[in-house]
Write a protein that holds these residues in place. Structure first.
Motif, mmCIF file in Angstrom:
data_model
loop_
_atom_site.group_PDB
_atom_site.id
_atom_site.type_symbol
_atom_site.label_atom_id
_atom_site.label_comp_id
_atom_site.label_asym_id
_atom_site.label_seq_id
_atom_site.Cartn_x
_atom_site.Cartn_y
_atom_site.Cartn_z
ATOM 1 N N VAL A 60 -2.276 -21.879 -27.541
ATOM 2 C CA VAL A 60 -2.876 -20.830 -26.716
ATOM 3 C C VAL A 60 -1.867 -19.768 -26.323
ATOM 4 C CG1 VAL A 60 -4.763 -22.263 -25.861
ATOM 5 C CG2 VAL A 60 -2.632 -22.156 -24.565
ATOM 6 N N ASP A 61 -0.592 -20.152 -26.199
ATOM 7 C CA ASP A 61 0.448 -19.192 -25.823
ATOM 8 C C ASP A 61 1.824 -19.796 -26.076
ATOM 9 O OD1 ASP A 61 0.843 -20.983 -23.672
ATOM 10 O OD2 ASP A 61 -0.196 -19.685 -22.244
ATOM 11 N N SER A 62 2.848 -19.027 -25.788
ATOM 12 C CA SER A 62 4.222 -19.482 -26.027
ATOM 13 C C SER A 62 4.598 -20.682 -25.172
ATOM 14 C CB SER A 62 5.205 -18.329 -25.779
ATOM 15 O OG SER A 62 5.076 -17.346 -26.788
ATOM 16 N N ALA A 63 4.053 -20.764 -23.951
ATOM 17 C CA ALA A 63 4.350 -21.927 -23.100
ATOM 18 C C ALA A 63 3.843 -23.207 -23.757
ATOM 19 C CB ALA A 63 3.733 -21.741 -21.715
ATOM 20 N N ALA A 64 2.663 -23.162 -24.360
ATOM 21 C CA ALA A 64 2.123 -24.332 -25.053
ATOM 22 C C ALA A 64 2.977 -24.695 -26.268
ATOM 23 C CB ALA A 64 0.673 -24.077 -25.458
ATOM 24 N N VAL A 65 3.508 -23.682 -26.944
ATOM 25 C CA VAL A 65 4.428 -23.945 -28.062
ATOM 26 C C VAL A 65 5.645 -24.707 -27.557
ATOM 27 C CG1 VAL A 65 6.015 -22.905 -29.727
ATOM 28 C CG2 VAL A 65 3.712 -21.964 -29.455
ATOM 29 N N MET A 66 6.195 -24.267 -26.449
ATOM 30 C CA MET A 66 7.404 -24.911 -25.930
ATOM 31 C C MET A 66 7.133 -26.354 -25.498
ATOM 32 S SD MET A 66 9.677 -22.786 -26.711
ATOM 33 C CE MET A 66 11.014 -23.799 -26.054
ATOM 34 N N VAL A 67 5.951 -26.640 -24.969
ATOM 35 C CA VAL A 67 5.584 -28.029 -24.661
ATOM 36 C C VAL A 67 5.598 -28.847 -25.950
ATOM 37 C CG1 VAL A 67 3.685 -29.537 -23.916
ATOM 38 C CG2 VAL A 67 4.277 -27.510 -22.568
ATOM 39 N N HIS A 68 4.978 -28.301 -26.989
ATOM 40 C CA HIS A 68 4.934 -29.022 -28.267
ATOM 41 C C HIS A 68 6.336 -29.232 -28.841
ATOM 42 C CE1 HIS A 68 3.495 -30.528 -32.053
ATOM 43 N NE2 HIS A 68 4.297 -29.674 -32.647
ATOM 44 N N LEU A 69 7.127 -28.189 -28.835
ATOM 45 C CA LEU A 69 8.477 -28.317 -29.395
ATOM 46 C C LEU A 69 9.319 -29.305 -28.601
ATOM 47 C CD1 LEU A 69 9.251 -24.629 -30.413
ATOM 48 C CD2 LEU A 69 8.499 -26.520 -31.885
ATOM 49 N N GLY A 70 9.129 -29.362 -27.283
ATOM 50 C CA GLY A 70 9.835 -30.351 -26.467
ATOM 51 C C GLY A 70 9.433 -31.766 -26.838
ATOM 52 N N ASN A 71 8.136 -31.995 -26.998
ATOM 53 C CA ASN A 71 7.665 -33.320 -27.406
ATOM 54 C C ASN A 71 8.147 -33.672 -28.809
ATOM 55 O OD1 ASN A 71 6.285 -33.769 -25.000
ATOM 56 N ND2 ASN A 71 4.378 -32.910 -25.782
ATOM 57 N N PHE A 72 8.098 -32.700 -29.701
ATOM 58 C CA PHE A 72 8.556 -32.922 -31.073
ATOM 59 C C PHE A 72 10.031 -33.312 -31.088
ATOM 60 C CE2 PHE A 72 10.581 -31.219 -34.919
ATOM 61 C CZ PHE A 72 9.914 -31.956 -35.878
ATOM 62 N N GLY A 73 10.845 -32.555 -30.377
ATOM 63 C CA GLY A 73 12.281 -32.835 -30.357
ATOM 64 C C GLY A 73 12.603 -34.192 -29.765
#
Length: 119
Positions: A60-73
């Motif tokens: 939905v936005d860049s904040a949601a991307v950062m949540v995903h990337l944090g979980n991925f990492g």
């Protein structure tokens, strides 16, 4: 214009890694669906020979991307990169500088929206 950020990442599946990849994919899809409401699309596509993979992701936005990337990492990056070799990452939309910086190591190409629509 939308705040959505989405991408297609293309990867090669390493020799002999398909079964392990499939198990990891299932784990990642289940966790993303359950824990990341900002992920609106998370679709994985494999070639007929099971050697190449494309993943379409939309947030939905860049904040949601950062949540995903944090979980991925934290949970998947090491295992993911042991099985898959990224070959191309094309990012669409208005990604924040934080997202751009986070994806830079994958050689991301950013594409700005210039027209069209989504329903």
């Amino acid at each position: 214009m939308s705040n959505a950020v989405h991408w297609v990442i293309e990867l090669d599946i390493k020799d002999g890694a398909y079964d392990a990849f499939e198990a990891l994919m299932t784990e990642m899809v289940d966790a993303t669906k359950a824990n990341e409401p900002g992920a609106t699309h998370y679709e994985w596509y494999v070639s007929e020979d099971k050697n190449h993979l494309s993943i379409y992701e939309r947030y939905v936005d860049s904040a949601a991307v950062m949540v995903h990337l944090g979980n991925f990492g934290a949970n998947y990056a090491e295992r993911f990169l042991a099985l898959l070799a990224p070959t191309r990452l094309t990012v669409f939309g208005n990604a924040s500088q934080e997202v751009r910086d986070a994806l830079a190591g994958l050689g991301a190409v950013h594409m700005a929206e210039v027209g069209g629509f989504a329903r």
